[in-house]
Scaffold this motif. Structure first.
Motif, PDB file in Angstrom:
ATOM      1  N   THR A  70       1.002  -1.211  -0.251  1.00 22.91           N
ATOM      2  CA  THR A  70       0.046   0.030   0.082  1.00 22.91           C
ATOM      3  C   THR A  70       0.840   1.239   0.076  1.00 22.91           C
ATOM      4  O   THR A  70       0.208   2.381  -0.040  1.00 22.91           O
ATOM      5  N   LEU A  71       2.033   0.936   0.064  1.00 25.62           N
ATOM      6  CA  LEU A  71       2.956   1.991   0.192  1.00 25.62           C
ATOM      7  C   LEU A  71       4.108   2.222  -0.972  1.00 25.62           C
ATOM      8  O   LEU A  71       4.338   1.306  -1.645  1.00 25.62           O
ATOM      9  N   THR A  72       4.524   3.451  -1.162  1.00 25.72           N
ATOM     10  CA  THR A  72       5.539   3.438  -2.380  1.00 25.72           C
ATOM     11  C   THR A  72       6.994   3.682  -1.797  1.00 25.72           C
ATOM     12  O   THR A  72       7.164   4.374  -1.000  1.00 25.72           O
ATOM     13  N   PHE A  73       7.936   2.753  -2.308  1.00 26.64           N
ATOM     14  CA  PHE A  73       9.137   2.828  -1.900  1.00 26.64           C
ATOM     15  C   PHE A  73      10.020   3.088  -3.081  1.00 26.64           C
ATOM     16  O   PHE A  73       9.896   3.001  -4.112  1.00 26.64           O
ATOM     17  N   PRO A  74      11.044   3.575  -2.861  1.00 29.86           N
ATOM     18  CA  PRO A  74      12.358   3.792  -3.655  1.00 29.86           C
ATOM     19  C   PRO A  74      12.568   2.248  -4.502  1.00 29.86           C
ATOM     20  O   PRO A  74      12.613   1.444  -3.940  1.00 29.86           O
ATOM     21  N   PRO A  75      12.779   2.501  -5.983  1.00 32.04           N
ATOM     22  CA  PRO A  75      13.192   1.321  -6.575  1.00 32.04           C
ATOM     23  C   PRO A  75      14.300   0.378  -6.118  1.00 32.04           C
ATOM     24  O   PRO A  75      14.448  -0.619  -6.261  1.00 32.04           O
ATOM     25  N   ALA A  76      15.197   1.105  -5.426  1.00 33.07           N
ATOM     26  CA  ALA A  76      16.429   0.442  -4.786  1.00 33.07           C
ATOM     27  C   ALA A  76      15.743  -0.447  -3.768  1.00 33.07           C
ATOM     28  O   ALA A  76      16.469  -1.649  -3.355  1.00 33.07           O
ATOM     29  N   ASP A  77      14.612  -0.192  -3.165  1.00 26.66           N
ATOM     30  CA  ASP A  77      14.280  -1.143  -2.019  1.00 26.66           C
ATOM     31  C   ASP A  77      13.302  -2.089  -2.459  1.00 26.66           C
ATOM     32  O   ASP A  77      12.897  -3.168  -1.771  1.00 26.66           O
ATOM     33  N   ALA A  78      12.992  -2.423  -3.771  1.00 27.41           N
ATOM     34  CA  ALA A  78      12.048  -3.374  -4.101  1.00 27.41           C
ATOM     35  C   ALA A  78      12.246  -4.873  -3.814  1.00 27.41           C
ATOM     36  O   ALA A  78      11.486  -5.662  -3.287  1.00 27.41           O
ATOM     37  N   ALA A  79      13.661  -5.169  -3.939  1.00 27.06           N
ATOM     38  CA  ALA A  79      14.000  -6.659  -3.587  1.00 27.06           C
ATOM     39  C   ALA A  79      13.857  -6.962  -1.926  1.00 27.06           C
ATOM     40  O   ALA A  79      13.324  -7.977  -1.679  1.00 27.06           O
ATOM     41  N   LEU A  80      13.984  -5.911  -1.344  1.00 27.40           N
ATOM     42  CA  LEU A  80      13.804  -6.167   0.069  1.00 27.40           C
ATOM     43  C   LEU A  80      12.472  -6.257   0.779  1.00 27.40           C
ATOM     44  O   LEU A  80      11.960  -6.871   1.244  1.00 27.40           O
ATOM     45  N   ILE A  81      11.454  -5.294  -0.198  1.00 31.87           N
ATOM     46  CA  ILE A  81      10.326  -5.235   0.363  1.00 31.87           C
ATOM     47  C   ILE A  81       9.792  -6.582  -0.194  1.00 31.87           C
ATOM     48  O   ILE A  81       8.775  -7.110   0.434  1.00 31.87           O
ATOM     49  N   GLU A  82      10.050  -7.105  -1.234  1.00 31.69           N
ATOM     50  CA  GLU A  82       9.628  -8.572  -1.928  1.00 31.69           C
ATOM     51  C   GLU A  82       9.782  -9.510  -0.879  1.00 31.69           C
ATOM     52  O   GLU A  82       9.022 -10.280  -0.417  1.00 31.69           O
ATOM     53  N   MET A  83      10.982  -9.439  -0.462  1.00 30.03           N
ATOM     54  CA  MET A  83      11.531 -10.461   0.609  1.00 30.03           C
ATOM     55  C   MET A  83      10.606 -10.402   1.924  1.00 30.03           C
ATOM     56  O   MET A  83      10.345 -11.325   2.604  1.00 30.03           O
ATOM     57  N   LEU A  84      10.519  -9.226   2.718  1.00 32.69           N
ATOM     58  CA  LEU A  84       9.618  -9.118   3.469  1.00 32.69           C
ATOM     59  C   LEU A  84       8.304  -9.350   3.624  1.00 32.69           C
ATOM     60  O   LEU A  84       7.781  -9.991   4.314  1.00 32.69           O
ATOM     61  N   ARG A  85       7.595  -9.144   2.326  1.00 35.19           N
ATOM     62  CA  ARG A  85       6.261  -9.478   1.937  1.00 35.19           C
ATOM     63  C   ARG A  85       5.952 -10.873   2.068  1.00 35.19           C
ATOM     64  O   ARG A  85       5.108 -11.409   2.442  1.00 35.19           O
ATOM     65  N   ASP A  86       7.079 -11.501   1.467  1.00 38.50           N
ATOM     66  CA  ASP A  86       6.968 -12.953   0.922  1.00 38.50           C
ATOM     67  C   ASP A  86       7.346 -13.933   2.253  1.00 38.50           C
ATOM     68  O   ASP A  86       7.272 -15.153   2.410  1.00 38.50           O
ATOM     69  N   SER A  87       7.971 -13.244   3.339  1.00 42.05           N
ATOM     70  CA  SER A  87       8.593 -14.022   4.380  1.00 42.05           C
ATOM     71  C   SER A  87       7.421 -14.281   5.564  1.00 42.05           C
ATOM     72  O   SER A  87       6.544 -13.762   5.761  1.00 42.05           O
TER      73      SER A  87
END
Length: 87
Positions: A70-87
Motif C-alpha cells: 500500500t506504500l510507495t518505496f524507492p526502486p532500490a528497495d524493491a527486492a527487500l520489500i518483496e523479501m519482507l512481504r513474502d516471508s
C-alpha cells in the motif's frame, strides 16, 4: 571514510530516529542502477533501544508486512520489500 557498515547504521539511526541500536547480522544486500549512479544497500538485523521519533521532519509509520504493497518505496528497495512481504 573508514566507517564500518555497523557504525554507519548506528549513527544514522541516532541522527534520523533518535534511537540507539544493537546492530546484528547482515540479512540482505541489493544493488540498483539508477541513471545517474549505482546504489548498493546493506540491510542488517537491529534491535533498537527507545521509541523512534522523527528527528528531521520525515514521516514515520509502523505497518504490518501485509500492508507493504500500500506504500510507495524507492526502486532500490524493491527486492527487500518483496523479501519482507513474502516471508
Amino acid at each position: 571514510v573508514g566507517e564500518t557498515h555497523e557504525a554507519c547504521l548506528r549513527r544514522e539511526l541516532q541522527e534520523e530516529l533518535g534511537v540507539d541500536a544493537d546492530v546484528g547480522r547482515e540479512i540482505f544486500v541489493t544493488e540498483h542502477v539508477y541513471p545517474e549512479r549505482v546504489v548498493r544497500l546493506h540491510f542488517r538485523q537491529c534491535r533498537i533501544a527507545g521509541d523512534p521519533r522523527t528527528m528531521l521532519g520525515q514521516d514515520i509509520l509502523w505497518i504490518e508486512r501485509t500492508a507493504l504493497d500500500t506504500l510507495t518505496f524507492p526502486p532500490a528497495d524493491a527486492a527487500l520489500i518483496e523479501m519482507l512481504r513474502d516471508s
